[in-house]
Design an enzyme around this catalytic site. Structure first.
Site: not given
Ligand code: IMP
Ligand code: MG
Length: 175
Positions: A97-98, A101, A150, A163
């Site tokens: 994963e990238d 969050d 962010f 990206r």
């Molecule tokens: P979560 O953990 O379900 O809240 O969602 C994670 C997703 O939210 C990641 O895979 C990203 O696509 C997006 N995301 C969360 N924080 C960031 C950020 O700082 N920059 C860009 N995308 C983010």
């Molecule tokens: Mg993602």
């Protein structure tokens, strides 16, 4: 309104850390094959760089998910937009994963993938924002923990832009 990008983690630092994590993965999976699952689109740059540095046999598959709900508040139920091509039965799966969050997306995804009977399932992320967590997710490999800002670059986007940046940057909005 335009944006300015401030470098948070430079290109060389990111590359060095990916090599370090890949070496750790190679040691941990010694004698086995690792099946990488890239979570599109954000995970794609990280997956490629990581996969190139792993020394055990690697296979790759891709998945794309989107969160139900609005942009700021994901419901925790993810829709599988593109599913995997291959079954997971008996495989040693590593989700790539990238960023983690809130943890909602990954906690849901891990539950779904566990139901497909892999031999093991682990999680590797480029970035982690632990302060933002609302769902418990076990992160096995993490390159960088970052504050609640962010970020873009290395696969991460702001409105589908940035990206391709080779570093991790923070978006500053300005008039
Ligand atoms: P979560 O953990 O379900 O809240 O969602 C994670 C997703 O939210 C990641 O895979 C990203 O696509 C997006 N995301 C969360 N924080 C960031 C950020 O700082 N920059 C860009 N995308 C983010
Ligand atoms: Mg993602």
């Amino acid at each position: 309104m335009s944006e300015k990008i401030r470098v948070l983690i430079g290109e060389e630092e990111v590359d060095a850390k990916i090599r370090e994590i890949a070496a750790k993965i190679s040691r941990d999976y010694s004698g086995r094959e690792v099946h990488l699952i890239c979570v599109l689109k954000g995970g794609v740059f990280f997956t490629c760089e990581l996969a190139k540095r792993i020394t055990v046999p690697v296979s790759l598959d891709f998945m794309s998910v989107s969160s139900y709900g609005d942009d700021t508040k994901s419901s925790g139920v993810v829709k599988i937009v593109k599913d995997l091509d291959q079954p997971l039965e008996g495989k040693d799966v590593l989700i790539v994963e990238d960023i983690i969050d809130s943890g909602r997306t990954l906690s849901y995804l891990i539950d779904v993938l566990k139901g497909r009977n892999p031999n093991s399932i682990r999680l590797c992320t480029l970035l982690d924002k632990p302060e933002r967590r609302v769902r418990d997710v076990k992160v096995d490999y993490c390159c960088f923990e970052i504050p609640d800002e962010f970020v873009v670059g290395y696969g991460l986007d702001y409105a589908q832009k940035y990206r391709n940046l080779p570093f991790i940057g923070v978006v500053n909005l300005e008039d």
